[in-house]
Structure formats: structure tokens, C-alpha cells
Design a protein around this motif. Structure first.
Motif, PDB file in Angstrom:
ATOM      1  N   THR A 215      -3.432  36.198  68.488  1.00 29.86           N
ATOM      2  CA  THR A 215      -3.452  35.670  67.658  1.00 29.86           C
ATOM      3  C   THR A 215      -3.005  34.489  67.628  1.00 29.86           C
ATOM      4  O   THR A 215      -2.895  33.452  67.337  1.00 29.86           O
ATOM      5  CB  THR A 215      -3.221  36.585  66.206  1.00 29.86           C
ATOM      6  OG1 THR A 215      -4.033  38.097  66.008  1.00 29.86           O
ATOM      7  CG2 THR A 215      -3.854  35.879  65.057  1.00 29.86           C
ATOM      8  N   ALA A 237      -6.442  33.033  66.936  1.00 30.04           N
ATOM      9  CA  ALA A 237      -7.273  32.365  65.837  1.00 30.04           C
ATOM     10  C   ALA A 237      -6.267  31.464  65.684  1.00 30.04           C
ATOM     11  O   ALA A 237      -6.486  30.528  64.836  1.00 30.04           O
ATOM     12  CB  ALA A 237      -6.456  33.364  65.345  1.00 30.04           C
ATOM     13  N   ARG A 257     -12.702  34.150  64.031  1.00 30.40           N
ATOM     14  CA  ARG A 257     -11.688  34.489  62.652  1.00 30.40           C
ATOM     15  C   ARG A 257     -10.111  35.091  63.158  1.00 30.40           C
ATOM     16  O   ARG A 257      -9.680  36.371  64.162  1.00 30.40           O
ATOM     17  CB  ARG A 257     -12.341  34.779  61.297  1.00 30.40           C
ATOM     18  CG  ARG A 257     -13.624  33.754  61.473  1.00 30.40           C
ATOM     19  CD  ARG A 257     -14.596  33.706  59.931  1.00 30.40           C
ATOM     20  NE  ARG A 257     -15.364  34.786  60.651  1.00 30.40           N
ATOM     21  CZ  ARG A 257     -16.519  35.187  60.512  1.00 30.40           C
ATOM     22  NH1 ARG A 257     -16.806  33.753  60.592  1.00 30.40           N
ATOM     23  NH2 ARG A 257     -16.805  36.073  60.945  1.00 30.40           N
ATOM     24  N   ARG A 258      -9.620  35.347  61.780  1.00 27.85           N
ATOM     25  CA  ARG A 258      -8.379  36.418  61.665  1.00 27.85           C
ATOM     26  C   ARG A 258      -8.769  37.131  60.674  1.00 27.85           C
ATOM     27  O   ARG A 258      -9.505  36.727  59.047  1.00 27.85           O
ATOM     28  CB  ARG A 258      -7.015  35.783  61.425  1.00 27.85           C
ATOM     29  CG  ARG A 258      -6.519  36.393  61.067  1.00 27.85           C
ATOM     30  CD  ARG A 258      -4.608  35.777  61.367  1.00 27.85           C
ATOM     31  NE  ARG A 258      -4.650  34.126  61.315  1.00 27.85           N
ATOM     32  CZ  ARG A 258      -3.635  34.523  62.400  1.00 27.85           C
ATOM     33  NH1 ARG A 258      -2.759  35.235  61.830  1.00 27.85           N
ATOM     34  NH2 ARG A 258      -2.936  33.502  62.519  1.00 27.85           N
ATOM     35  N   THR A 259      -9.026  38.529  60.837  1.00 24.33           N
ATOM     36  CA  THR A 259      -9.114  39.567  59.167  1.00 24.33           C
ATOM     37  C   THR A 259      -7.466  39.909  58.851  1.00 24.33           C
ATOM     38  O   THR A 259      -6.889  39.730  59.701  1.00 24.33           O
ATOM     39  CB  THR A 259     -10.116  40.588  60.012  1.00 24.33           C
ATOM     40  OG1 THR A 259      -9.684  41.534  60.452  1.00 24.33           O
ATOM     41  CG2 THR A 259     -11.240  40.111  59.715  1.00 24.33           C
ATOM     42  N   LYS A 260      -7.866  40.978  58.279  1.00 28.41           N
ATOM     43  CA  LYS A 260      -5.929  41.737  57.979  1.00 28.41           C
ATOM     44  C   LYS A 260      -5.402  42.360  58.956  1.00 28.41           C
ATOM     45  O   LYS A 260      -4.565  42.226  58.884  1.00 28.41           O
ATOM     46  CB  LYS A 260      -6.835  42.294  56.405  1.00 28.41           C
ATOM     47  CG  LYS A 260      -6.232  41.832  55.455  1.00 28.41           C
ATOM     48  CD  LYS A 260      -6.336  43.129  54.101  1.00 28.41           C
ATOM     49  CE  LYS A 260      -6.642  43.005  52.942  1.00 28.41           C
ATOM     50  NZ  LYS A 260      -7.267  43.921  51.609  1.00 28.41           N
ATOM     51  N   ALA A 261      -6.586  43.478  59.860  1.00 28.60           N
ATOM     52  CA  ALA A 261      -6.004  43.908  60.616  1.00 28.60           C
ATOM     53  C   ALA A 261      -5.911  43.525  61.907  1.00 28.60           C
ATOM     54  O   ALA A 261      -5.754  43.496  63.167  1.00 28.60           O
ATOM     55  CB  ALA A 261      -6.821  44.948  60.438  1.00 28.60           C
ATOM     56  N   ASP A 264     -11.014  38.856  64.527  1.00 30.74           N
ATOM     57  CA  ASP A 264     -11.992  40.188  64.143  1.00 30.74           C
ATOM     58  C   ASP A 264     -12.917  40.722  64.991  1.00 30.74           C
ATOM     59  O   ASP A 264     -13.322  39.691  65.897  1.00 30.74           O
ATOM     60  CB  ASP A 264     -13.609  38.574  63.212  1.00 30.74           C
ATOM     61  CG  ASP A 264     -14.203  39.533  62.647  1.00 30.74           C
ATOM     62  OD1 ASP A 264     -14.665  40.324  63.089  1.00 30.74           O
ATOM     63  OD2 ASP A 264     -14.695  38.600  61.718  1.00 30.74           O
ATOM     64  N   ARG A 266     -15.326  42.127  65.198  1.00 26.90           N
ATOM     65  CA  ARG A 266     -17.040  41.856  65.763  1.00 26.90           C
ATOM     66  C   ARG A 266     -17.263  41.025  66.349  1.00 26.90           C
ATOM     67  O   ARG A 266     -18.509  40.947  67.403  1.00 26.90           O
ATOM     68  CB  ARG A 266     -18.100  41.928  64.100  1.00 26.90           C
ATOM     69  CG  ARG A 266     -18.154  43.681  63.696  1.00 26.90           C
ATOM     70  CD  ARG A 266     -18.767  43.594  62.394  1.00 26.90           C
ATOM     71  NE  ARG A 266     -18.090  45.110  62.286  1.00 26.90           N
ATOM     72  CZ  ARG A 266     -18.925  46.198  62.223  1.00 26.90           C
ATOM     73  NH1 ARG A 266     -19.726  45.846  63.318  1.00 26.90           N
ATOM     74  NH2 ARG A 266     -18.484  47.537  62.246  1.00 26.90           N
ATOM     75  N   GLU A 267     -16.723  39.558  66.540  1.00 27.40           N
ATOM     76  CA  GLU A 267     -17.538  37.913  66.336  1.00 27.40           C
ATOM     77  C   GLU A 267     -16.502  38.169  67.477  1.00 27.40           C
ATOM     78  O   GLU A 267     -17.009  37.781  68.757  1.00 27.40           O
ATOM     79  CB  GLU A 267     -15.790  37.466  65.639  1.00 27.40           C
ATOM     80  CG  GLU A 267     -16.468  35.711  65.672  1.00 27.40           C
ATOM     81  CD  GLU A 267     -15.953  34.661  64.717  1.00 27.40           C
ATOM     82  OE1 GLU A 267     -14.861  35.544  64.055  1.00 27.40           O
ATOM     83  OE2 GLU A 267     -15.318  33.458  65.591  1.00 27.40           O
ATOM     84  N   SER A 291      -7.197  49.476  65.248  1.00 30.25           N
ATOM     85  CA  SER A 291      -8.633  48.556  64.711  1.00 30.25           C
ATOM     86  C   SER A 291      -9.910  48.873  65.090  1.00 30.25           C
ATOM     87  O   SER A 291     -10.970  48.687  64.504  1.00 30.25           O
ATOM     88  CB  SER A 291      -7.988  47.177  65.230  1.00 30.25           C
ATOM     89  OG  SER A 291      -6.867  46.788  64.868  1.00 30.25           O
ATOM     90  N   ALA A 295     -12.482  50.227  62.270  1.00 28.87           N
ATOM     91  CA  ALA A 295     -13.958  49.740  62.319  1.00 28.87           C
ATOM     92  C   ALA A 295     -15.448  49.853  63.087  1.00 28.87           C
ATOM     93  O   ALA A 295     -16.301  49.771  62.413  1.00 28.87           O
ATOM     94  CB  ALA A 295     -13.400  48.246  62.843  1.00 28.87           C
TER      95      ALA A 295
END
Ligand SMILES: NC(=O)c1ccc[n+]([C@@H]2O[C@H](COP(=O)([O-])OP(=O)(O)OC[C@H]3O[C@@H](n4cnc5c(N)ncnc54)[C@H](OP(=O)(O)O)[C@@H]3O)[C@@H](O)[C@H]2O)c1
Length: 352
Positions: A215, A237, A257-261, A264, A266-267, A291, A295
Motif C-alpha cells: 500500500t 495505493a 484503490r484501498r479498502t478496509k482490508a 482492493d 478485485r481491482e 484477505s 473476500a
């Protein structure tokens, strides 16, 4: 069909993310032509077998592990017209092609041309060989195998982070052979910082594309994953890539993108798919495994278990996170293989 499957396997891994396909032409109890899909974008198994058979293809039965294609929205010409032109007598397919542009249409087109065509011979084996291709078509992402080396009590490192080595040289070589069969291998930045792995196939075959989730772009330029061996992609990110990238060492840096976990996933998988990755090996560490599992992005697990007990509440296990509240919330797996590898055990399992 068994011979067609054996030929199809010759295409691994170079044909990925295309399916692995083999074709055998039989006439009068004799094989008159064989072919397989050898590399991505290259000629298909059927025209190769027809070319090898020449005139002998007329009146032959074609055995092929995947339904022949009939659509033109791709790099190579469709196989159905080639089979019709060559005058084959019958087509036996292992399984249907899940591609929405084919999916039964290939067989129907053959029948329309007067050639009896069926599917469903060694169907399970044929579908298993092309599980990555089926995943790509049905879920629109690469096939993900999670691999871990753990002690019998499930630890993948000691509480101080020592993971060298949990399993035997035989188990590690088996892991390297698996890497050589897949398109890419992914780890989290903590594994790079703690273990400094090369993530190559160690001479067992083609080196996979190496992928790091990082990240904040903490990877040091001296990391072996950036130096020894082939290509590397670092996902981050960070916005301020100017001056730091897009190239860092031998790697390409891609922003997601960054998510909570964390990043991202999927990205990340989408970007890898665009790079031609059909199969991905996720090799740690604990946070990254967790993660992917949480997911629902894991298709298969390879767990090497060493007859050792590490212990220590702070020692990481290969799946952590919040965990299931009740037994019925646990992730159910279907065992496909349990085998001894040297002194260790390999357990393979499929997820839905
Ligand atoms: N025995 C085995 O099979 C095996 C294999 C590999 C590793 N290991 C061991 O595992 C340990 C490392 O595991 P770890 O859990 O500390 O770290 P890790 O899973 O290697 O890396 C986790 C880090 O990756 C980054 N990240 C970015 N996006 C993420 C996402 N979506 N999900 C998860 N992480 C994401 C985060 O750091 P940022 O926020 O900085 O990006 C996160 O802290 C080491 O001790 C290593 O030896 C064992």
C-alpha cells in the motif's frame, strides 16, 4: 479422450489464459493425427491435428477435451468449419465450452453440417484441467490457488517471524514446480520485508510474474523480488508515484484503490487479468491469505503440513481474521488430494 487430455497438458502453462486443449483423430482403430494448443493466441489443437492427418482426416473421429469453437471474435479461425471441411465423421468432446459465444453452439453447428457430435466423456477430468479457464469465463478473474507451508498446529512462522524452513526440500521443490505451472505469484509486503524471497520457480520451469501488495510502497530497491529473475508488479495505493516510479528496480508499479482490508483485491485481480494472468498463486503471508479467503477469492488450497509443532499464540497461522462465529459459518472445502511429499503431507482442497 485420455490421450487428448495428455496432449492438452503439453500446453501448460504457455497456452494460459486460453484453455488447454488436445485433439486426437482416429480412423480404423488407428491414430491418424494429433494436436494441442501450445501457446496463448497460437493455433488450436484441432487444426494442428487435421494438418498432421492430411487426407487421412476424412472419415476420422475427432476426440477433443473441450467443445470445438465456432465464433470468430478471437485471434484464430474457428475450428468447427475446419473439422467440417476436413470431412471428419464424428466429434466426441470431453466437456462443453463455458464461453457464452460457444457453450453448445459448437456441437450444434457440427450436427447442422451432418456430423454427429457429443460431449460428456471423462467430463469431470476435462473440466478439472480447464478450471482456470472456466473461472476466467464465469467469474471474470484469474484462478487463485492459495499455498502455505505450515506446522501440524497450523503455524506458518514462529512468533519472531522465522519461517525458514518449515517443510522439507522435497515439499519446497513441489512448491517450485507448482509456481512453474502458474502465470503469477503474489505475496504481501511483510513477507518481502521479513523473508526477502526471490519467488522464482528455482529452475523447475518458467518463472511466474511476481506480484507484491504494498500500500505505502515500502519495498526496498534491494529486495530480491525486484532483482533476481523475471518481471515484477508492485501494487500500491500511493498517489505520489512521480520520482518513485513508475519503475522501481525491475518492477512496474500500479496504483489501485484501498479498502478496509488493504488494497482492493478485485481491482488487483482485474489488472492481472488484463496483463494476461489466468492463474495466480497466493503465497502469503497470514494477512494476505486471510484477505483473499474472506473476500471469497480463493479457488483452491495447497497446504503442506510438516510433522512439527511450533506453538506460540503470536505465531501466525495461514488463516486468521475475525473467524467463523458458528461451525456452519466455517469455509467448507472439498478434498481432492492427500499425499506424502518426503516427510511432509500435502493436502489439496477446492472451494466453491
Ligand atoms: N510458511 C509459509 O507458507 C509462509 C509464506 C509466506 C509468508 N510467511 C510468513 O508470514 C509472515 C508475514 O505475514 P504477515 O501476515 O505479517 O504479512 P503479509 O501477509 O506478507 O503482508 C501483509 C501486508 O501486505 C499489505 N497489504 C496490502 N493490501 C493487502 C490486502 N488486501 N490484504 C492483506 N495485506 C495487504 C499490508 O501492508 P501495507 O499496509 O504496508 O501495504 C499488510 O500489512 C512472515 O513471518 C513470513 O515468514 C509464511
Amino acid at each position: 479422450m485420455r490421450r487428448a487430455l495428455a496432449l492438452a497438458r503439453r500446453g501448460r502453462p504457455a497456452a494460459s489464459p486460453n484453455p488447454f486443449v488436445g485433439c486426437v483423430l482416429v480412423k480404423g482403430g488407428r491414430v491418424v493425427g494429433e494436436g494441442w494448443h501450445a501457446r496463448f493466441g497460437g493455433p488450436h489443437a484441432e487444426p494442428m491435428a487435421l494438418a498432421r492427418a492430411g487426407k487421412a482426416a476424412r472419415g476420422a473421429t475427432a476426440y477433443v477435451n473441450l467443445e470445438p469453437c465456432c465464433h470468430t471474435k478471437k485471434k484464430t479461425p474457428p475450428c468447427v468449419p475446419a473439422l467440417v471441411r476436413a470431412g471428419v465423421r464424428r466429434v466426441v468432446a470431453g466437456c462443453l465450452d463455458p464461453h457464452p459465444l460457444v457453450s453448445g453452439r459448437g456441437l450444434r453447428a457440427l450436427r447442422k453440417a451432418g456430423i454427429p457430435a457429443t460431449a460428456g466423456v471423462l467430463e469431470e477430468e476435462c473440466e478439472r484441467l480447464n478450471r482456470p479457464f472456466f473461472t476466467l469465463i464465469r467469474k471474470g478473474r484469474p484462478y487463485v490457488i492459495l499455498k502455505a507451508a505450515a506446522s501440524l498446529d497450523g503455524r506458518i512462522a514462529t512468533a519472531c517471524g522465522d519461517a525458514k524452513w518449515i517443510t522439507s526440500p522435497e515439499a519446497r521443490s513441489e512448491g517450485h514446480r507448482l509456481r512453474a505451472r502458474l502465470d503469477a505469484i503474489l505475496v504481501g509486503i511483510e513477507t518481502v520485508l521479513k523473508d526477502d524471497p526471490k519467488l522464482t520457480a528455482h529452475g523447475e520451469g518458467r518463472d511466474p510474474l511476481r506480484v507484491v501488495l504494498d500500500t505505502r510502497l515500502r519495498i526496498p530497491p534491494s529486495a530480491r523480488v525486484l532483482r533476481d529473475g523475471g518481471r515484477t508488479v508492485v501494487f500500491t495505493a500511493r498517489e505520489d508515484l512521480r520520482g518513485r516510479g513508475p519503475r522501481r528496480g525491475a518492477a512496474v508499479v500500479r496504483r489501485v484503490r484501498r479498502t478496509k482490508a488493504g488494497l482492493d483485491l478485485r481491482e488487483v485481480l482485474g489488472a492481472l487479468g488484463e496483463m494476461g494472468v489466468g492463474t495466480l498463486l497466493v503465497e502469503g503471508g497470514a494477512r494476505v491469505h486471510t484477505s483473499f479467503l474472506e473476500a471469497g477469492l480463493v479457488d483452491e488450497i495447497w497446504l503442506f503440513l510438516a510433522p512439527k509443532l511450533i506453538g506460540g499464540a503470536a505465531a501466525p497461522t495461514f488463516f486468521e481474521g475475525r473467524g467463523a462465529r458458528r461451525m456452519r459459518d466455517a469455509i467448507a472445502l472439498g478434498l481432492t488430494e492427500v499425499r506424502r511429499v518426503g516427510p511432509d503431507l500435502l493436502i489439496r482442497a477446492l472451494l466453491d
